[in-house]
Design a protein around this motif. Structure first.
Motif, PDB file in Angstrom:
ATOM      1  N   ASN A 186       0.817  -1.223   0.000  1.00  0.00           N
ATOM      2  CA  ASN A 186       0.000   0.000   0.000  1.00  0.00           C
ATOM      3  C   ASN A 186       0.849   1.271   0.000  1.00  0.00           C
ATOM      4  O   ASN A 186       0.490   2.286   0.605  1.00  0.00           O
ATOM      5  N   TRP A 330       6.773  -5.679   8.437  1.00  0.00           N
ATOM      6  CA  TRP A 330       5.538  -5.306   9.132  1.00  0.00           C
ATOM      7  C   TRP A 330       5.815  -4.289  10.235  1.00  0.00           C
ATOM      8  O   TRP A 330       5.092  -3.307  10.397  1.00  0.00           O
ATOM      9  N   SER A 334       4.417  -0.536  10.095  1.00  0.00           N
ATOM     10  CA  SER A 334       3.485  -0.124  11.141  1.00  0.00           C
ATOM     11  C   SER A 334       3.901   1.212  11.744  1.00  0.00           C
ATOM     12  O   SER A 334       3.054   2.072  12.033  1.00  0.00           O
ATOM     13  N   ALA A 337       3.421   4.043   8.941  1.00  0.00           N
ATOM     14  CA  ALA A 337       2.129   4.111   8.249  1.00  0.00           C
ATOM     15  C   ALA A 337       1.444   5.465   8.421  1.00  0.00           C
ATOM     16  O   ALA A 337       0.919   6.036   7.453  1.00  0.00           O
ATOM     17  N   TYR A 338       1.443   6.002   9.621  1.00  0.00           N
ATOM     18  CA  TYR A 338       0.711   7.245   9.874  1.00  0.00           C
ATOM     19  C   TYR A 338       1.259   8.413   9.056  1.00  0.00           C
ATOM     20  O   TYR A 338       0.491   9.085   8.337  1.00  0.00           O
ATOM     21  N   VAL A 342      -0.776   5.536   5.146  1.00  0.00           N
ATOM     22  CA  VAL A 342      -1.186   4.152   4.874  1.00  0.00           C
ATOM     23  C   VAL A 342      -2.293   3.790   5.850  1.00  0.00           C
ATOM     24  O   VAL A 342      -2.058   3.689   7.057  1.00  0.00           O
ATOM     25  N   GLU A 343      -3.506   3.612   5.341  1.00  0.00           N
ATOM     26  CA  GLU A 343      -4.656   3.363   6.210  1.00  0.00           C
ATOM     27  C   GLU A 343      -4.739   1.932   6.688  1.00  0.00           C
ATOM     28  O   GLU A 343      -5.272   1.661   7.770  1.00  0.00           O
ATOM     29  N   GLU A 344      -4.238   0.998   5.906  1.00  0.00           N
ATOM     30  CA  GLU A 344      -4.299  -0.416   6.282  1.00  0.00           C
ATOM     31  C   GLU A 344      -2.939  -1.064   6.064  1.00  0.00           C
ATOM     32  O   GLU A 344      -2.449  -1.131   4.938  1.00  0.00           O
ATOM     33  N   VAL A 345      -2.327  -1.510   7.163  1.00  0.00           N
ATOM     34  CA  VAL A 345      -1.030  -2.186   7.084  1.00  0.00           C
ATOM     35  C   VAL A 345      -1.268  -3.678   6.883  1.00  0.00           C
ATOM     36  O   VAL A 345      -1.962  -4.307   7.689  1.00  0.00           O
ATOM     37  N   PRO A 346      -0.739  -4.266   5.810  1.00  0.00           N
ATOM     38  CA  PRO A 346      -0.914  -5.710   5.608  1.00  0.00           C
ATOM     39  C   PRO A 346      -0.354  -6.496   6.791  1.00  0.00           C
ATOM     40  O   PRO A 346       0.634  -6.082   7.418  1.00  0.00           O
ATOM     41  N   GLY A 347      -0.964  -7.619   7.095  1.00  0.00           N
ATOM     42  CA  GLY A 347      -0.469  -8.474   8.163  1.00  0.00           C
ATOM     43  C   GLY A 347       0.804  -9.188   7.756  1.00  0.00           C
ATOM     44  O   GLY A 347       1.215  -9.170   6.587  1.00  0.00           O
TER      45      GLY A 347
END
Length: 369
Positions: A186, A330, A334, A337-338, A342-347
């Motif tokens: 993302n 990850w 994480s 992201a902010y 990035v609204e959704e961090v992949p697992g």
């Protein structure tokens, strides 16, 4: 990079060494291939210690903007102005740096552990000496054109040029190789628009010399507990608060010691050059968020590169390595992201699948299957 036995750096070190068989190296390091040796006893220079012969690594990806044309020239000009930096000599047309005998601060005190008070105070002394070095007082050739430099004191312009480097040289130049992987995480060009909005509005602070890479592995503790700063490759002129942000991000002090470093730093630099900490409480979080965002792209590229080069003879060991790499990405994503929007961090599992696809799509990538 050439095989170790055929390395230009190793051959050169062997030619200059008192004992070609006793050359140590290559030492670990990203930017250079480094060898350590003693000069012959009859040499007119270099008595009483070992010296480093360095060669730039081939096909190196640069993740940080460089300012000075020559690290050795910079160190020469800083002698007498910055305490405890390596001496330099020239032998047969090759500039050598003195090898500082000791251990890295990281070897003695790992990340997330407290730095002893004596070393902590020496780090603060170094910051004070750096702030005292102003751009117009240091006559060292610079790599960047004048039009590419921020106006004196323009901290926002300084940071924007760092963002431009990350966007153009780290993200943009690597899109052909890593574009699919970035997209799966993302990350896209809009990430930099979000980053610029997030870090906007920095206060003006007078520029000074920055080491820009002060972490535990670039600080050497000798047997007398003197602290030596090495690896000035990324030094530049700019916002003094950026040097503190980079230091805090890389050092990973325990919370209480980080708080002390912040408070001692602003009082120190204000005493050396008033205005150097202007707006620091509001601006430091923005600069720390830039470092988190920058690390996303750096660590994605480095981690995937390491996976691609890793031996795959043992499938179980390789799967374990792939899982650790996925967790690393990850974690850094994480944190960044902010500021990157990035609204959704992949697992971790989704990142592992993305890395596997990326590896399979490349020559030699079948080991990810």
């Amino acid at each position: 990079m050439p095989a170790e036995s055929d390395s230009t750096g190793r051959r050169r070190a062997g030619e200059m060494s008192a004992d070609p068989g006793g050359v140590e190296g290559p030492l670990s390091g990203y930017h250079h291939e480094t060898y350590v040796f003693r000069l012959p006893a009859e040499s007119a220079v270099g008595e009483g210690g070992r010296w480093k012969c360095r060669e730039p690594r081939e096909s190196l990806l640069w993740f940080d903007r460089r300012c000075f044309d020559s690290e050795e020239r910079l160190l020469t000009e800083l002698q007498g102005r910055i305490d405890n930096i390596p001496d330099l000599i020239e032998v047969e047309g090759t500039v050598l740096q003195r090898f500082i005998e000791g251990q890295t601060l990281g070897e003695l005190h790992a990340s997330d552990t407290t730095v002893p008070e004596k070393e902590f105070e020496q780090i603060l002394t170094l910051f004070g000496q750096l702030v005292a070095v102003r751009p117009r007082t240091l006559l060292v050739k610079r790599r960047c054109e004048r039009r590419d430099r921020a106006r004196e004191g323009d901290s926002a312009g300084f940071l924007d040029r760092l963002i431009c480097f990350t966007e153009d040289r780290v993200y943009g130049d690597n899109l052909p190789e890593y574009g699919d992987l970035f997209a799966d995480l993302n990350l896209d060009s809009d990430s930099f628009k979000q980053l610029r909005k997030h870090v906007s509005g920095l206060r003006e602070r007078p520029f000074c010399l920055l080491h820009a890479d002060l972490h535990r592995e670039n600080l050497i503790v000798d047997r007398d507990r003197r602290l030596w700063a090495i690896d000035w490759e990324l030094a530049m002129f700019g916002d003094p608060l950026y040097d503190l942000a980079t230091h805090l991000y890389l050092m990973r002090y325990p919370p209480e010691q980080e708080r002390r470093m912040r408070e001692r730093w602003w009082a120190l630099v204000e005493g050396v050059r008033p205005g150097s900490s202007r707006g620091w409480q509001e601006d430091l979080p923005k600069l720390l968020d830039y470092k988190k965002a920058q690390s996303v792209f750096t660590d994605v590229i480095r981690t995937s590169q390491a996976l691609r080069l890793a031996p795959a003879a043992d499938p179980t060991a390789y799967r374990s390595l792939l899982r650790r790499a996925s967790r690393t990405i990850w974690d850094v994503l994480s944190k960044g992201a902010y500021p990157l929007g990035v609204e959704e961090v992949p697992g971790v599992s989704a990142i592992e699948a993305a890395l596997t696809r990326w590896l399979r799509a490349r020559a030699g990538g079948a080991q990810g299957s």
